[in-house]
Design a protein around this motif. Structure first.
Motif, PDB file in Angstrom:
ATOM      1  N   ARG A  98     -27.710  51.330  24.799  1.00 19.55           N
ATOM      2  CA  ARG A  98     -29.144  51.567  24.598  1.00 19.55           C
ATOM      3  C   ARG A  98     -29.945  50.421  25.214  1.00 19.55           C
ATOM      4  O   ARG A  98     -29.682  49.255  24.903  1.00 19.55           O
ATOM      5  N   LYS A 138     -39.179  50.718  30.597  1.00 21.77           N
ATOM      6  CA  LYS A 138     -40.466  51.375  30.853  1.00 21.77           C
ATOM      7  C   LYS A 138     -41.299  50.586  31.853  1.00 21.77           C
ATOM      8  O   LYS A 138     -41.466  49.369  31.711  1.00 21.77           O
ATOM      9  N   ASP A 170     -27.498  56.221  26.248  1.00 21.10           N
ATOM     10  CA  ASP A 170     -28.224  56.403  24.983  1.00 21.10           C
ATOM     11  C   ASP A 170     -29.694  56.219  25.353  1.00 21.10           C
ATOM     12  O   ASP A 170     -30.052  56.402  26.540  1.00 21.10           O
ATOM     13  N   GLY A 172     -32.846  55.085  26.920  1.00 15.40           N
ATOM     14  CA  GLY A 172     -33.133  54.218  28.064  1.00 15.40           C
ATOM     15  C   GLY A 172     -31.999  54.124  29.078  1.00 15.40           C
ATOM     16  O   GLY A 172     -32.130  53.435  30.092  1.00 15.40           O
ATOM     17  N   ARG A 210     -22.159  67.599  30.470  1.00 18.36           N
ATOM     18  CA  ARG A 210     -22.366  66.337  29.748  1.00 18.36           C
ATOM     19  C   ARG A 210     -23.857  66.083  29.516  1.00 18.36           C
ATOM     20  O   ARG A 210     -24.259  65.666  28.430  1.00 18.36           O
ATOM     21  N   THR A 214     -25.404  66.952  24.154  1.00 18.54           N
ATOM     22  CA  THR A 214     -25.870  66.538  22.819  1.00 18.54           C
ATOM     23  C   THR A 214     -26.883  67.549  22.286  1.00 18.54           C
ATOM     24  O   THR A 214     -26.795  68.000  21.139  1.00 18.54           O
ATOM     25  N   SER A 243     -38.658  63.445  23.971  1.00 17.70           N
ATOM     26  CA  SER A 243     -38.670  64.287  25.169  1.00 17.70           C
ATOM     27  C   SER A 243     -37.693  63.690  26.179  1.00 17.70           C
ATOM     28  O   SER A 243     -37.892  63.747  27.379  1.00 17.70           O
ATOM     29  N   ASN A 245     -33.276  62.907  26.925  1.00 18.97           N
ATOM     30  CA  ASN A 245     -32.100  63.731  27.218  1.00 18.97           C
ATOM     31  C   ASN A 245     -31.760  64.703  26.086  1.00 18.97           C
ATOM     32  O   ASN A 245     -31.581  65.903  26.310  1.00 18.97           O
ATOM     33  N   VAL A 246     -31.680  64.209  24.869  1.00 20.06           N
ATOM     34  CA  VAL A 246     -31.266  65.071  23.749  1.00 20.06           C
ATOM     35  C   VAL A 246     -32.323  66.141  23.502  1.00 20.06           C
ATOM     36  O   VAL A 246     -32.018  67.332  23.361  1.00 20.06           O
ATOM     37  N   SER A 267     -43.131  58.134  22.426  1.00 15.25           N
ATOM     38  CA  SER A 267     -43.618  57.129  21.491  1.00 15.25           C
ATOM     39  C   SER A 267     -45.132  56.942  21.581  1.00 15.25           C
ATOM     40  O   SER A 267     -45.720  56.246  20.759  1.00 15.25           O
ATOM     41  N   ARG A 292     -45.176  59.880  31.305  1.00 11.54           N
ATOM     42  CA  ARG A 292     -45.429  60.074  29.879  1.00 11.54           C
ATOM     43  C   ARG A 292     -45.681  61.554  29.562  1.00 11.54           C
ATOM     44  O   ARG A 292     -46.169  62.311  30.409  1.00 11.54           O
ATOM     45  N   ASN A 349     -29.817  59.522  16.084  1.00 15.83           N
ATOM     46  CA  ASN A 349     -28.977  58.863  15.094  1.00 15.83           C
ATOM     47  C   ASN A 349     -29.847  58.317  13.973  1.00 15.83           C
ATOM     48  O   ASN A 349     -30.792  57.562  14.231  1.00 15.83           O
TER      49      ASN A 349
HETATM   50  P1  NDP Z   1     -33.875  59.043  25.883  1.00 10.44           P
HETATM   51  O1  NDP Z   1     -34.140  57.639  26.240  1.00 10.44           O
HETATM   52  O2  NDP Z   1     -33.488  60.006  26.931  1.00 10.44           O
HETATM   53  O3  NDP Z   1     -35.115  59.657  25.087  1.00 10.44           O
HETATM   54  C1  NDP Z   1     -35.592  59.080  23.926  1.00 10.44           C
HETATM   55  C2  NDP Z   1     -36.853  59.807  23.525  1.00 10.44           C
HETATM   56  O4  NDP Z   1     -37.242  59.374  22.215  1.00 10.44           O
HETATM   57  C3  NDP Z   1     -38.016  59.510  24.444  1.00 10.44           C
HETATM   58  O5  NDP Z   1     -38.880  60.605  24.492  1.00 10.44           O
HETATM   59  C4  NDP Z   1     -38.680  58.321  23.733  1.00 10.44           C
HETATM   60  O6  NDP Z   1     -40.053  58.156  24.015  1.00 10.44           O
HETATM   61  C5  NDP Z   1     -38.503  58.708  22.290  1.00 10.44           C
HETATM   62  N1  NDP Z   1     -38.510  57.498  21.469  1.00 10.44           N
HETATM   63  C6  NDP Z   1     -37.673  56.441  21.577  1.00 10.44           C
HETATM   64  N2  NDP Z   1     -38.001  55.482  20.699  1.00 10.44           N
HETATM   65  C7  NDP Z   1     -39.069  55.967  20.051  1.00 10.44           C
HETATM   66  C8  NDP Z   1     -39.871  55.456  19.007  1.00 10.44           C
HETATM   67  N3  NDP Z   1     -39.638  54.227  18.484  1.00 10.44           N
HETATM   68  N4  NDP Z   1     -40.883  56.235  18.553  1.00 10.44           N
HETATM   69  C9  NDP Z   1     -41.102  57.464  19.087  1.00 10.44           C
HETATM   70  N5  NDP Z   1     -40.381  57.993  20.072  1.00 10.44           N
HETATM   71  C10 NDP Z   1     -39.379  57.253  20.539  1.00 10.44           C
HETATM   72  O7  NDP Z   1     -32.738  58.965  24.741  1.00 10.44           O
HETATM   73  P2  NDP Z   1     -31.756  60.095  24.237  1.00 10.44           P
HETATM   74  O8  NDP Z   1     -32.430  61.418  24.283  1.00 10.44           O
HETATM   75  O9  NDP Z   1     -30.468  59.924  24.924  1.00 10.44           O
HETATM   76  O10 NDP Z   1     -31.535  59.663  22.720  1.00 10.44           O
HETATM   77  C11 NDP Z   1     -32.355  60.119  21.656  1.00 10.44           C
HETATM   78  C12 NDP Z   1     -31.628  59.927  20.337  1.00 10.44           C
HETATM   79  O11 NDP Z   1     -30.403  60.679  20.358  1.00 10.44           O
HETATM   80  C13 NDP Z   1     -31.222  58.495  20.013  1.00 10.44           C
HETATM   81  O12 NDP Z   1     -31.278  58.310  18.610  1.00 10.44           O
HETATM   82  C14 NDP Z   1     -29.775  58.436  20.459  1.00 10.44           C
HETATM   83  O13 NDP Z   1     -29.053  57.422  19.795  1.00 10.44           O
HETATM   84  C15 NDP Z   1     -29.308  59.826  20.054  1.00 10.44           C
HETATM   85  N6  NDP Z   1     -28.103  60.322  20.715  1.00 10.44           N
HETATM   86  C16 NDP Z   1     -28.047  60.429  22.091  1.00 10.44           C
HETATM   87  C17 NDP Z   1     -26.918  60.934  22.698  1.00 10.44           C
HETATM   88  C18 NDP Z   1     -26.858  61.188  24.157  1.00 10.44           C
HETATM   89  O14 NDP Z   1     -25.887  61.822  24.602  1.00 10.44           O
HETATM   90  N7  NDP Z   1     -27.834  60.780  24.949  1.00 10.44           N
HETATM   91  C19 NDP Z   1     -25.714  61.273  21.906  1.00 10.44           C
HETATM   92  C20 NDP Z   1     -25.904  61.199  20.483  1.00 10.44           C
HETATM   93  C21 NDP Z   1     -27.058  60.705  19.933  1.00 10.44           C
HETATM   94  P3  NDP Z   1     -40.524  56.911  24.927  1.00 10.44           P
HETATM   95  O15 NDP Z   1     -40.189  57.307  26.328  1.00 10.44           O
HETATM   96  O16 NDP Z   1     -41.974  56.806  24.647  1.00 10.44           O
HETATM   97  O17 NDP Z   1     -39.770  55.710  24.445  1.00 10.44           O
END
Ligand code: NDP
Length: 449
Positions: A98, A138, A170, A172, A210, A214, A243, A245-246, A267, A292, A349
């Motif tokens: 991450r 970012k 994960d 970022g 892949r 998720t 918005s 990957n997941v 965020s 964004r 998570n």
């Molecule tokens: P990404 O970086 O692709 O996306 C994260 C998203 O969540 C972005 O839209 C981001 O917005 C938003 N976000 C992050 N932090 C915050 C915050 N503090 N407040 C509000 N929005 C926030 O990550 P992933 O999609 O890969 O991961 C998302 C979640 O899924 C995490 O908890 C990760 O641990 C979990 N996960 C991911 C897996 C994977 O295969 N990728 C597998 C299992 C779990 P912004 O751009 O503004 O930060």
């Protein structure tokens, strides 16, 4: 649970808090698991005698390192890198990286701890780990991201390998970052060793599905929960936070199963589209332009963007938190219930606070924890490792079918374990107990490790 058992577990928990001061997310993740283990420890006193909880809660190895890099203006920056190798009892360490400014040891440890049980639930031969950095991707240029990833890997490469520790993405860390990390690993070791990292591009050893795994896995699992109650996604209104990957691939699968996603977020704010979120636009903004979510409104003038809005205020049938830890609190849970939400399942998570989970469960809302519902990502990473090991590439449909079988297995395991322990329908207890027992039963025969 007897009061003696309660006291024993409480004493173990206090000891863990004292040994890991200030790591509040780690404490939260440990407490959530320990709170559900009393019944298991009564049935298996050997787990207590063997100090299995204390052992599992202490990572096998924790690596913290300096990551110096130079920005486009020539200024030097120093970030901190982490890799916490929690448990290798079931296979090589496995878990994502991450990159986010909020990252510190407590976040990486909570994620690594969750990962042990999640990976055990998949039934695949993988241990648990997590890593990352407080680097903020970012607003950084491609060249800055590449230089950071290269510097990060210069240190990390000492500790990873196909049979040792296999990182992935994960928050970022997506396809672009994995490419830079793998490229640097290859240079440093002079080996084309695709099994060292997962989430790779298809051009250099990745696996189909892949990217989607998720989000798809989360929706497959949720669909099974709904079906157990005689429900389905057909015609349901759905919220998906985040918005990334997941979130993107959860939205895609919900739409394929007949549901309508009306909102997602980042965020900065929330986008609401009563016609249903247009996924092509989201993919364009997020995957290609790295911009964004508010840009969505310029493509769809009827959609509404609310800066600093709360997505859980929007009425829905199903809520899928897919952004980050503790994003859904008690107040949000109460609003969801008031608005008629029947199901909350976690793509992120630990996105739901412990109090919010209690509120959901006591109001009859279907709830399942991330360590079960988002395990499709790491499971498909294990399928990527299998393909790399036999130098093969499977089709999309075959890999997706394997993912569905794995999610069905996890659902069944959680469901049946909850029944076995007389808490039918409690997926939280089912997941925690089933995951813990698999790890415990693998540890005991290996002696004191
Ligand atoms: P990404 O970086 O692709 O996306 C994260 C998203 O969540 C972005 O839209 C981001 O917005 C938003 N976000 C992050 N932090 C915050 C915050 N503090 N407040 C509000 N929005 C926030 O990550 P992933 O999609 O890969 O991961 C998302 C979640 O899924 C995490 O908890 C990760 O641990 C979990 N996960 C991911 C897996 C994977 O295969 N990728 C597998 C299992 C779990 P912004 O751009 O503004 O930060």
């Amino acid at each position: 649970m007897s009061s003696i058992m309660h006291e024993k577990i409480e004493a173990i928990y206090r000891q863990i808090v004292n040994r890991n001061p200030g790591e509040v997310e780690f404490h939260q993740a440990v407490k959530e698991v320990l709170d559900t283990l009393g019944v298991v420890l009564i049935k298996h006193p050997e787990y207590l005698d063997q100090k299995l909880i204390e052992r599992i809660c202490e990572p096998e190895r924790q690596i913290i390192f300096r990551v110096p890099w130079v920005d486009d203006k020539g200024e030097i920056h120093i970030n901190r890198g982490f890799r916490v190798q929690f448990s290798s009892v079931m296979g090589p360490y496995k878990g994502g990286l991450r990159f986010h400014p909020s990252v510190y040891l407590g976040i990486i440890k909570f994620l690594g701890f969750e990962q042990i049980f999640k990976n055990a639930l998949t039934g695949m031969p993988i241990g648990g780990a997590k890593g990352g950095s407080d680097f903020d991707p970012k607003g950084k240029s491609d060249a800055e991201i590449m230089r950071f990833c290269q510097s990060f890997m210069i240190e990390l490469h000492h500790y990873i390998g196909e049979h040792t520790d296999v990182p992935a993405g994960d928050i970022g860390v997506g396809g672009r970052e994995i490419g830079y990390l793998f490229g640097q690993y290859k240079r440093l070791t002079n080996k084309f060793e695709p099994g060292v990292i997962t989430g790779k591009g298809m051009a250099y050893g990745g696996s189909l599905v892949r990217k989607e795994a998720t989000g798809y896995g989360l929706v497959y699992f949720t669909d099974m929960m709904l079906k157990m109650k005689g429900e389905s996604f057909e015609g349901k209104t759905v919220l998906v936070s985040g918005s990334g990957n997941v979130a993107i691939y959860a939205m895609e699968k919900v739409a394929q199963l007949g549901g309508k996603v009306v909102a997602c977020s980042d965020s900065d704010g929330v986008i609401y589209d009563a016609d249903g979120i247009n996924l092509d636009t989201i993919k364009l903004i997020k995957e290609q332009q790295h911009k964004r979510i508010k840009e969505y409104a310029s493509y769809h003038p009827k959609a509404m963007y609310k800066e600093k809005g709360v997505i859980w205020d929007i009425p829905c049938d199903v809520a899928l938190p897919c952004a980050t830890q503790n994003e859904l609190n008690t107040k949000h849970a109460e609003t969801l219930i008031k608005n008629g939400c029947i199901c909350v399942t976690e793509g992120a998570n630990m996105p739901t606070t412990p109090d919010a989970i209690s509120v959901l469960q006591s109001n009859g809302v279907l709830y399942a924890p991330g360590k079960a519902t988002n395990a499709g990502g790491v499971a498909t990473s294990a399928l990527e490792m299998q393909q790399n090991a036999c130098r093969d590439t499977w089709t999309f449909d075959y890999t997706d079918a394997r993912l569905q079988t794995i999610m069905r297995g996890i659902h069944q395991t959680c469901y049946e374990t909850a029944e076995e322990y007389s808490v039918p329908g409690n997926y939280l207890i089912g997941a925690n107990i089933a995951g813990f027992c698999r790890v415990a039963n693998a540890m005991i025969p290996l002696g004191l490790i």
